[in-house]
Design a protein around this motif. Structure first.
Motif, PDB file in Angstrom:
ATOM      1  N   ALA A 107       0.824  -1.208   0.000  1.00  0.00           N
ATOM      2  CA  ALA A 107       0.000   0.000   0.000  1.00  0.00           C
ATOM      3  C   ALA A 107       0.858   1.258   0.000  1.00  0.00           C
ATOM      4  CB  ALA A 107      -0.920   0.001   1.215  1.00  0.00           C
ATOM      5  N   GLN A 108       0.313   2.313  -0.613  1.00  0.00           N
ATOM      6  CA  GLN A 108       1.054   3.560  -0.722  1.00  0.00           C
ATOM      7  C   GLN A 108       1.413   4.154   0.636  1.00  0.00           C
ATOM      8  OE1 GLN A 108      -0.261   6.264  -4.065  1.00  0.00           O
ATOM      9  NE2 GLN A 108      -2.059   4.924  -3.993  1.00  0.00           N
ATOM     10  N   ASP A 109       0.524   3.992   1.614  1.00  0.00           N
ATOM     11  CA  ASP A 109       0.826   4.580   2.911  1.00  0.00           C
ATOM     12  C   ASP A 109       1.787   3.723   3.734  1.00  0.00           C
ATOM     13  OD1 ASP A 109      -0.921   2.563   3.440  1.00  0.00           O
ATOM     14  OD2 ASP A 109      -2.370   3.756   4.556  1.00  0.00           O
ATOM     15  N   ILE A 110       2.146   2.548   3.216  1.00  0.00           N
ATOM     16  CA  ILE A 110       3.188   1.742   3.841  1.00  0.00           C
ATOM     17  C   ILE A 110       4.539   2.065   3.226  1.00  0.00           C
ATOM     18  CG2 ILE A 110       4.067  -0.614   4.152  1.00  0.00           C
ATOM     19  CD1 ILE A 110       1.220  -1.578   4.341  1.00  0.00           C
ATOM     20  N   SER A 111       4.563   2.212   1.908  1.00  0.00           N
ATOM     21  CA  SER A 111       5.815   2.515   1.213  1.00  0.00           C
ATOM     22  C   SER A 111       5.526   3.461   0.060  1.00  0.00           C
ATOM     23  CB  SER A 111       6.479   1.233   0.700  1.00  0.00           C
ATOM     24  OG  SER A 111       7.646   1.530  -0.035  1.00  0.00           O
ATOM     25  N   LEU A 112       5.727   4.741   0.284  1.00  0.00           N
ATOM     26  CA  LEU A 112       5.487   5.744  -0.750  1.00  0.00           C
ATOM     27  C   LEU A 112       6.417   5.543  -1.942  1.00  0.00           C
ATOM     28  CD1 LEU A 112       3.746   8.183  -1.426  1.00  0.00           C
ATOM     29  CD2 LEU A 112       5.485   9.649  -0.366  1.00  0.00           C
ATOM     30  N   SER A 113       7.610   4.994  -1.685  1.00  0.00           N
ATOM     31  CA  SER A 113       8.563   4.777  -2.770  1.00  0.00           C
ATOM     32  C   SER A 113       8.074   3.747  -3.774  1.00  0.00           C
ATOM     33  CB  SER A 113       9.920   4.335  -2.201  1.00  0.00           C
ATOM     34  OG  SER A 113       9.803   3.078  -1.565  1.00  0.00           O
ATOM     35  N   GLU A 114       7.088   2.911  -3.372  1.00  0.00           N
ATOM     36  CA  GLU A 114       6.542   1.889  -4.263  1.00  0.00           C
ATOM     37  C   GLU A 114       5.249   2.339  -4.944  1.00  0.00           C
ATOM     38  OE1 GLU A 114       7.907  -1.154  -4.852  1.00  0.00           O
ATOM     39  OE2 GLU A 114       9.628  -0.569  -3.643  1.00  0.00           O
ATOM     40  N   ALA A 115       4.880   3.591  -4.761  1.00  0.00           N
ATOM     41  CA  ALA A 115       3.570   4.073  -5.213  1.00  0.00           C
ATOM     42  C   ALA A 115       3.395   4.006  -6.730  1.00  0.00           C
ATOM     43  CB  ALA A 115       3.342   5.502  -4.738  1.00  0.00           C
ATOM     44  N   LEU A 116       4.511   4.089  -7.491  1.00  0.00           N
ATOM     45  CA  LEU A 116       4.425   4.073  -8.947  1.00  0.00           C
ATOM     46  C   LEU A 116       5.189   2.908  -9.563  1.00  0.00           C
ATOM     47  CD1 LEU A 116       4.996   7.892  -9.637  1.00  0.00           C
ATOM     48  CD2 LEU A 116       2.811   6.674  -9.569  1.00  0.00           C
ATOM     49  N   ALA A 117       5.711   2.018  -8.752  1.00  0.00           N
ATOM     50  CA  ALA A 117       6.593   0.956  -9.231  1.00  0.00           C
ATOM     51  C   ALA A 117       5.818  -0.150  -9.944  1.00  0.00           C
ATOM     52  CB  ALA A 117       7.389   0.374  -8.071  1.00  0.00           C
ATOM     53  N   TRP A 118       6.262  -0.508 -11.127  1.00  0.00           N
ATOM     54  CA  TRP A 118       5.651  -1.583 -11.901  1.00  0.00           C
ATOM     55  C   TRP A 118       5.583  -2.874 -11.096  1.00  0.00           C
ATOM     56  CZ3 TRP A 118       2.864  -3.298 -15.829  1.00  0.00           C
ATOM     57  CH2 TRP A 118       3.047  -4.602 -16.293  1.00  0.00           C
ATOM     58  N   ASP A 119       6.650  -3.208 -10.400  1.00  0.00           N
ATOM     59  CA  ASP A 119       6.692  -4.457  -9.638  1.00  0.00           C
ATOM     60  C   ASP A 119       5.650  -4.499  -8.529  1.00  0.00           C
ATOM     61  OD1 ASP A 119       8.725  -5.429 -11.196  1.00  0.00           O
ATOM     62  OD2 ASP A 119      10.321  -4.944  -9.768  1.00  0.00           O
TER      63      ASP A 119
END
Length: 247
Positions: A56-68
């Protein structure tokens, strides 16, 4: 639950890596790679498939747009999962494990308007039960909303049951005549599976028919081929961890 492989990050026409500023821009790429299906419950997404953040975005903002970090989900699965953490160490997930080995669909005794409800449960054998139950709880794959049918907000129980009934009909036809016209039958069956979804229901129904197993593994877009033997197309462990977790 179908194991999936969506492949590496998409490339642009010039060979450069695609980037997005809005995570929903991955929708078309996800559909192209894994088809119009919820990755968690396998419901066919015939209208507005939702792009879902695994982390989830609020867990990891760095993953908010990541394809994986992107999958497709139906509304009920996406809403229920919400921002719950679901690392592959504690959950069986279709992009990491051979989830067909972990879960099965079944009809319950619950009925509404004379229609059975169908749910998801652990296959038990070779599974870490805690991990399989955590994944079921993650998206409430065993939630019974049949008594709330008028609200029509979560009809997964109904669509699963319809897929089971369709698969039984097609299996009956196969047993009665179609086995002698295998090529034509498999071509027709592929169109029905693509439309109906719930890949594992079809695999279980035709698990003794090599030609159907081959089609389900090789021809249904996005199915992880590494989760099946290259000759027999029978399921094999994808990410085994120990003797009681061969998934």
């Amino acid at each position: 639950m179908r194991p999936i492989n969506k492949g590496g990050i998409p490339l642009l026409a010039d060979g450069s890596v695609k980037t997005v500023t809005d995570y929903t821009r991955w929708r078309a790429d996800l559909i192209e790679r894994i088809g119009y299906y919820c990755c968690y419950c396998n419901l066919p997404l015939k209208d507005s498939p939702q792009v879902e953040h695994v982390i989830a975005q609020d867990i990891s903002l760095s993953e908010a747009l990541a394809w994986d970090n992107m999958l497709l989900a139906c509304g009920p699965c996406n809403r229920t999962k919400s921002n719950k953490p679901c690392p592959p160490e504690t959950h069986y997930l279709p992009q990491y494990h051979n989830t067909h080995l972990a879960f099965e669909y079944y009809e319950s005794n619950t009925t509404i308007n004379n229609t059975n409800a169908a749910f998801v449960r652990s296959r038990s054998v070779g599974c870490d039960i805690l991990k399989s139950n955590s994944a079921i709880d993650l998206c409430a794959l065993d939630r019974d909303t049949s008594s709330e049918v008028q609200k029509a907000t979560d009809l997964r129980w109904k669509y699963r049951n319809e897929a089971i009934l369709h698969a039984r009909i097609w299996r009956k036809e196969f047993d009665e005549w179609a086995y002698s016209r295998m090529t034509n039958f498999v071509i027709l069956l592929e169109t029905i599976v693509t439309e109906t979804g719930f890949w594992s229901i079809w695999f279980d129904t035709f698990q003794d028919v090599l030609e159907v197993r081959r089609m389900l593994v090789k021809d249904i877009i996005g199915t992880d081929k590494g989760s099946f033997d290259i000759n027999t197309f029978m399921p094999i462990p994808r990410n085994p961890r120990y003797s009681t977790d061969m998934i």
